[in-house]
Design an enzyme around this catalytic site. Structure first.
Site, PDB file in Angstrom:
ATOM      1  N   ARG A 267     -62.510  11.796 -49.938  1.00 21.78           N
ATOM      2  CA  ARG A 267     -63.137  10.782 -49.740  1.00 21.78           C
ATOM      3  C   ARG A 267     -62.221  10.445 -47.960  1.00 21.78           C
ATOM      4  O   ARG A 267     -61.684   9.844 -48.049  1.00 21.78           O
ATOM      5  CB  ARG A 267     -63.057   9.469 -50.599  1.00 21.78           C
ATOM      6  CG  ARG A 267     -64.395   8.641 -49.791  1.00 21.78           C
ATOM      7  CD  ARG A 267     -64.346   7.416 -50.734  1.00 21.78           C
ATOM      8  NE  ARG A 267     -63.397   6.278 -49.833  1.00 21.78           N
ATOM      9  CZ  ARG A 267     -62.306   5.624 -50.112  1.00 21.78           C
ATOM     10  NH1 ARG A 267     -62.618   5.299 -51.585  1.00 21.78           N
ATOM     11  NH2 ARG A 267     -61.246   4.924 -49.515  1.00 21.78           N
ATOM     12  N   HIS A 271     -64.348   3.499 -48.103  1.00 16.61           N
ATOM     13  CA  HIS A 271     -64.934   3.458 -49.655  1.00 16.61           C
ATOM     14  C   HIS A 271     -67.164   3.401 -49.707  1.00 16.61           C
ATOM     15  O   HIS A 271     -67.667   3.554 -49.091  1.00 16.61           O
ATOM     16  CB  HIS A 271     -64.705   1.954 -50.550  1.00 16.61           C
ATOM     17  CG  HIS A 271     -66.132   2.075 -51.968  1.00 16.61           C
ATOM     18  ND1 HIS A 271     -66.135   2.924 -52.520  1.00 16.61           N
ATOM     19  CD2 HIS A 271     -66.617   1.128 -52.193  1.00 16.61           C
ATOM     20  CE1 HIS A 271     -67.355   3.052 -53.974  1.00 16.61           C
ATOM     21  NE2 HIS A 271     -67.328   1.771 -53.089  1.00 16.61           N
ATOM     22  N   TYR A 280     -54.991   1.013 -48.600  1.00 19.24           N
ATOM     23  CA  TYR A 280     -53.984   0.855 -49.531  1.00 19.24           C
ATOM     24  C   TYR A 280     -54.088   3.130 -49.394  1.00 19.24           C
ATOM     25  O   TYR A 280     -52.951   3.529 -50.581  1.00 19.24           O
ATOM     26  CB  TYR A 280     -55.034   1.312 -51.282  1.00 19.24           C
ATOM     27  CG  TYR A 280     -57.163   1.183 -50.625  1.00 19.24           C
ATOM     28  CD1 TYR A 280     -57.610   2.237 -50.624  1.00 19.24           C
ATOM     29  CD2 TYR A 280     -57.303   0.691 -50.754  1.00 19.24           C
ATOM     30  CE1 TYR A 280     -58.550   2.749 -50.380  1.00 19.24           C
ATOM     31  CE2 TYR A 280     -58.859   1.047 -50.030  1.00 19.24           C
ATOM     32  CZ  TYR A 280     -58.787   2.278 -50.111  1.00 19.24           C
ATOM     33  OH  TYR A 280     -60.648   2.857 -49.865  1.00 19.24           O
TER      34      TYR A 280
END
Ligand SMILES: Cc1ncc(C[n+]2csc(CCOP(=O)(O)OP(=O)(O)O)c2C)c(N)n1
Ligand SMILES: Cc1ncc(C[n+]2csc(CCOP(=O)(O)OP(=O)(O)O)c2C)c(N)n1
Ligand SMILES: [Mg+2]
Ligand SMILES: [Mg+2]
Lengths: 367, 326, 367, 326
Positions: A267, A271, A280
């Site tokens: 990815r 998100h 993160y």
């Protein structure tokens, strides 16, 4: 660890052996790693796949632009995962049924759902899921994994009625932790249903990395252990995804049972537009992953094999850009609905008990 | 004392509880490095370590069940469900285990757990991110269901929930997370559970509500003041077990009651409040008990969600109707 | 089928290999198949195991007799599965925690729960789960599989606090189809928790046979694929179950992570006293399974090795019979409770809101 | 016409539905050879084959989800959950999918499924086999919740449920399965959904109830007749959407209402009925609206369950109290 986490003693008889293989045709640099499958022999088709991926990226860019300017709701891009979407969708027949998540906009688009419809949905309007083409496809499912039993139910119906249709259910790496997904895979295996699970393993479930999602080196092995044929594929290699899908779909259609294809991808974006992935994960990780992304890879191959030119590229980009501009225009011009339309499809026929509520809403200015 | 948003107050309460009691652990999806998708657990993993602030796999039934197991052996787990729309797989654990462990073992084991979840509409989120199905939970025997309406209440009630020896579901109105600020003293002082708060005294009509609707009801009350209608607003705060006395005392005074909630009407928790009044406060009633609620529809996607949620206007017009009933 | 249901092409690199082994020491005839483990070298201990199994069967006989005469509620015998119960319980330490289902009465009994308590529970009285010994054990869990996450939560707590305790969770073959079980196994693997899953595969989940529960040749492979060490054991061979459990418990205690032991056994009785298994399975199948049952098997071995005599056998039977008669007597003599006791442990302190309801119940004659 | 128990009537309705519509399939645990643990599906697999009468693995969430997938592509699945205590893992599918598919796709897909489950106490069964949490389900928008009280109602309502184009939860009172017989004509005639039935006319007090409590209420009514109190009993039958008019008409006549259900009181569906009356029937009320219900406790194990369920005596004494209120 884990997968090697088997008893050390080996004097006992072995009653089952399982293995997961990994398939890939194109290297990240676009070099051929293995003889290409027949499904990739036609350059025109490869160009179609390429065009599909580029179109998805353009949709995502447009959607994010709209979101950033307050004209669209939360949106999930598929940046870096376009090969999974095109690979899987291009192997399906029109009357097969896709069970997508929020990340499969691009697969729906390949199947005829319009960018207008997708924007309408993400713009917070139910009309966007009333697909005018591909009317049998399931709408986007937001509760992770909860659509896996639907796919199993539909596949059961196909088998029961002797139809040669196939259900295709897309799952994230996070989804593979959901119990309902396992229940569905198990049922699928028991009844050898015409179903293909595609695990789009993009290494992250929002901020949760694979190692906290699973102790295992592959996710495919979980489906395999349930009795479903399963393997890994380079999910950034559209040729490989498509070839695997063709095989799995053919098998399903022939009554030979389900498959689970774990497509290894990444990815590259946040998100969703509501997320900030820098919280993160490191820039280095993302930069490294960019080297494997699927569009550049196929382009290199197409250019190397002399079937794609800079001019064609420019034309394509202009074309998809124009298509998305038009889609946005249509989307923004869509007339609002009456608030009372929220009662419109609650039941086939609105029960008397709720007609008064609808009137109440109409009177409250929501007519 | 500091001005805090509700999300900051929740974060402060969690940090306080973890600091004072090593048995408190936090678990859920994205609660670690990411600090939760709303940042309720921001900084907790850095401060208390990844063993006490646990990023679980994407498994809601597991989160509920882990809490039960942890609680039964002496931890005080605080689980987070990312949105109420994803809480349903936990209901099995709440009904069948969390709330029964004490009765089942006659007190040998117990289940001091908290399950937190944001809930409610109004943030223009995708489908399933706007649920308010608190009534389903408030029907479960043995449970406590708590809903704060301001940052200070969130702080005090969450601390109380974590210290409570029995299972608590703590539902946080998403649309209040950042939209209102309040002075909160981070002194570890809990608020009482099982108690309703009269947040605005009034004479003519009692409005009973909770969560995000408290603010709307207060706004409606202010408007009606100008029309000479004096509205008392009761913030129920704890839905289960709820504070009958405060409600009945208020209705005894005003003789008129309106219940407001965002959830669908049929079988919503407003029905329980109306039933209470119709049973124990009927003789003081001067007017029908009205409910202003979400409709019995699927919560619409963002385009229409504002028409679903009870607005200040809808609330005010209901209050007016009840106030003028004779 | 299924497990061999792997891609036929094998040119692709294999990234994971998994295997399940099967362990057994005693044949159904009581013959030694493999050198006995050290945990089985002491005949006194083997006699203890034998006694444990015989005691369980006596409890079951007594319970069914009470049920048939209307003095006990629905009851689930463990007939044929006694070796699993004794094998697993005998490898646990007192402060380990057992997570039993309705079929593990015998395992609880080995751990100190009295037959009186068990009868009280099955007689429909909550006091039966207020175990006076083994107070840390979980009560019997009826919703299949739902206790697996509890075991994971408890094991997590043990690890977090640095305690060397182990959680032992017993699951049926049916339970392995539940999603929550998979979620729990997955979490256990990720955190390498001190937990042992024992799958008591008795081939039936009420009327549903293994082939409709799973497409796979083993259930252990599902746990293995999640990253938990897993193997099969002859579940009617108490020596094998115990040896496997000792290994798994030791491993868990040493911080080396979880195991899943699939114990192959057979449910010789009805599912419960409310069931009639003749509706769905043949006498022949049951008769064939009786040849493998665990008690006769160990007895043959004990007799063959000269450590068990007919006299000892008679004494033991008389002794356990007397114990169960006494238990039934105690159970039947138990004073009833006040109905209002249903409020007694609802919350630690009964909230004001429910005190009136308690009074209502007391006034309704339920004082 | 034949005398049937409720379980026989259910079996007959299922057989009828499967016989007349090849798209009807039955699925659940033990529904095949075993015919269901209560024999509701007895003989169906023999008659319609194992492809249409499916023994599922032990996976309740799956059962719910399979129904959704099957229904969306044109089957009419009738799922069985063995006991209501095991239904909770399905709630996710009911709330998040079954009831939303039509709205979500604006009618492109729909979900004509039925989920059957035995429910209620009174058969001396183990824990979790005595649940009655119908209120949790009756709060879900888009759902129908139907509860028969006699064999003939079970037959007619189940047929209606199966033919209904939207999702229906059909809850069968376990204690009535074999304990009462009635003439049932297996003629394929359905009863209307969304309608309450006045099963006993009366003048003084209206009792609104459903399921197993209908029989108890009727018994209480007969006793009270002797004391000169005339009780009207309304069998709600369909809880969602429910028939407001029949309730309001009855209460308009009697001026007094008692709601009876076996489920826990707080947030039970009785609250909804009381709230309806307190809102739309208040002016005709001569007495408080009483609720006679199970307690807000865990349903006790069999030894005490009879003290949990509303008895004829408790119902009668409540009716008496309400009848004599002035
Ligand atoms: C059941 C459920 N729980 C939580 C969420 C919130 N959520 C949305 S996406 C997501 C992560 C999903 O990860 P993955 O399955 O890997 O798919 P990806 O987003 O990476 O495509 C989470 C936790 C959800 N939508 N559904
Ligand atoms: C979640 C759930 N669903 C259904 C039931 C009803 N039920 C009780 S035991 C059982 C079969 C369990 O089979 P298995 O796990 O193999 O255990 P066994 O009874 O064979 O020991 C079923 C379906 C239940 N108790 N829990
Ligand atoms: Mg992912
Ligand atoms: Mg079994």
């Amino acid at each position: 660890m884990a997968s090697g986490d088997q008893p050390a003693i080996t004097d006992w008889p072995i009653v089952v052996r399982l293995a997961i293989e990994r398939r890939a045709y194109l290297s990240p640099q676009g070099d051929v790693l293995a003889p290409l499958p027949s499904s990739a022999s036609d350059p025109k088709l490869l160009i179609e796949l390429y065009r599909g991926m580029v179109t998805i990226r353009a949709l995502d860019v447009k959607a994010v632009a709209l979101q950033r300017t307050g004209r669209l709701g939360t949106y999930a891009v598929a940046l870096g995962q376009e090969a999974v979407l095109v690979g899987l969708a291009s192997a399906m027949r029109g009357d097969d049924v896709l069970f997508p998540t929020y990340r499969e906009n691009g697969a729906l688009m390949w199947r005829g759902v319009t960018p207008e419809e997708l924007l309408t949905y993400w713009g917070g309007d139910e009309r966007g899921s009333d697909f005018k083409a591909s009317r049998g496809d399931f709408p986007i499912s937001i509760p992770v994994g909860s659509h896996a039993p639907h796919a199993a139910g539909a596949a059961y119906a196909f088998k029961l009625r002797g139809e040669d249709r196939v259900a295709v259910c897309v799952l994230g790496d996070g989804a593979m932790s959901k119990g309902d997904v396992h229940e569905a895979i198990n049922f699928t295996a028991i009844h050898r249903l015409p179903l293909v699970f595609v695990v789009s393993n993009n290494r992250w479930a929002i901020s949760v990395p694979e190692r906290l999602q699973s102790a295992t080196p592959t996710l495919a092995q979980k489906a395999l252990a349930m009795g479903v044929r399963a393997w890994q594929v380079d999910g950034n290699d559209v040729i490989a995804v498509r070839a695997s899908m063709i095989e799995a779909v053919a098998r399903a259609r022939a009554g030979e049972g389900a498959s689970c294809i774990e497509a290894l991808t990444y990815r590259l974006g946040d998100h969703t537009t509501a997320d900030d992935a820098r919280r993160y994960r490191s820039d280095e990780e993302v930069q490294a992953a960019w080297k494997n992304e699927p569009i550049a890879r196929l382009r290199r191959y197409l250019v190397d094999t002399g079937v794609w030119t800079k001019l064609q590229e420019e034309q394509l980009l202009a074309e998809v850009q124009a298509r998305m501009d038009l889609a946005a225009e249509h989307y923004l011009a869509l007339a609002p609905r009456a608030p009372a339309s929220m009662f419109g499809h609650l039941y086939k026929t609105l029960p008397a008990a709720y007609q008064a509520q609808r009137r109440e809403l109409e009177e409250a200015g929501g007519g | 004392m500091a001005e805090m948003t509700m999300i900051e107050a929740i974060n402060a309460a969690l940090a306080r509880a973890m600091g004072e009691d090593a048995s408190v652990v936090v678990l859920g999806e994205d609660v670690g490095v990411n600090g939760g998708v709303f940042r309720a657990t921001d900084g907790l993993q850095r401060r208390f370590g990844s063993e006490r602030v646990i990023d679980t796999p994407l498994s809601e039934a597991l989160i509920g069940g882990l809490c039960v197991g942890m609680a039964a052996v002496g931890l005080k787990p605080v689980g987070e469900i990312q949105f109420m729309g994803f809480l349903y797989p936990c209901i099995d654990q709440l009904v069948n285990h969390a709330t029964r462990l004490r009765t089942r073992t006659q007190g040998r084991l117990s289940c001091p757990m908290v399950l937190r979840s944001p809930f409610g509409a109004g943030i223009h989120a995708p489908e399933h991110h706007s649920e308010s199905t608190e009534a389903m939970l408030a029907h479960i025997p043995g449970l406590r269901v708590v809903i704060p309406s301001t940052p200070a209440k969130a702080y005090g009630l969450l601390l109380a929930a974590i210290r409570d020896p029995d299972p608590v579901v703590f539902l946080e109105p998403t649309r209040l997370y950042r939209s209102l600020k309040e002075d909160v003293t981070d002194d570890g002082r809990a608020l009482p559970l099982d108690r309703a708060f009269v947040v605005r005294p009034g004479r003519d009509v009692t409005v009973i509500t909770w969560g995000a609707m408290v603010r709307e009801a207060l706004a409606a009350a202010r408007t009606l003041d100008e029309h000479g209608i004096s509205v008392e607003v009761v913030d129920l705060a704890t839905l289960k077990p709820y504070d009958e006395e405060t409600i009945l005392a208020s209705v005894a005074k005003t003789g008129r009651a309106v219940v407001v909630h965002e959830a669908a009407r049929t079988g919503g928790f407003g029905a329980e409040i109306a039933a209470l009044i119709a049973e124990k406060g009927l003789t003081s009633l001067l007017a029908p008990i009205a409910r202003t609620t979400g409709y019995d529809t699927i919560v619409p996607l963002p385009r229409l969600e504002q028409h679903y949620m009870p607005s200040r206007e809808r609330i005010a017009s209901t209050i007016e109707r009840i106030a003028s009933f004779s």
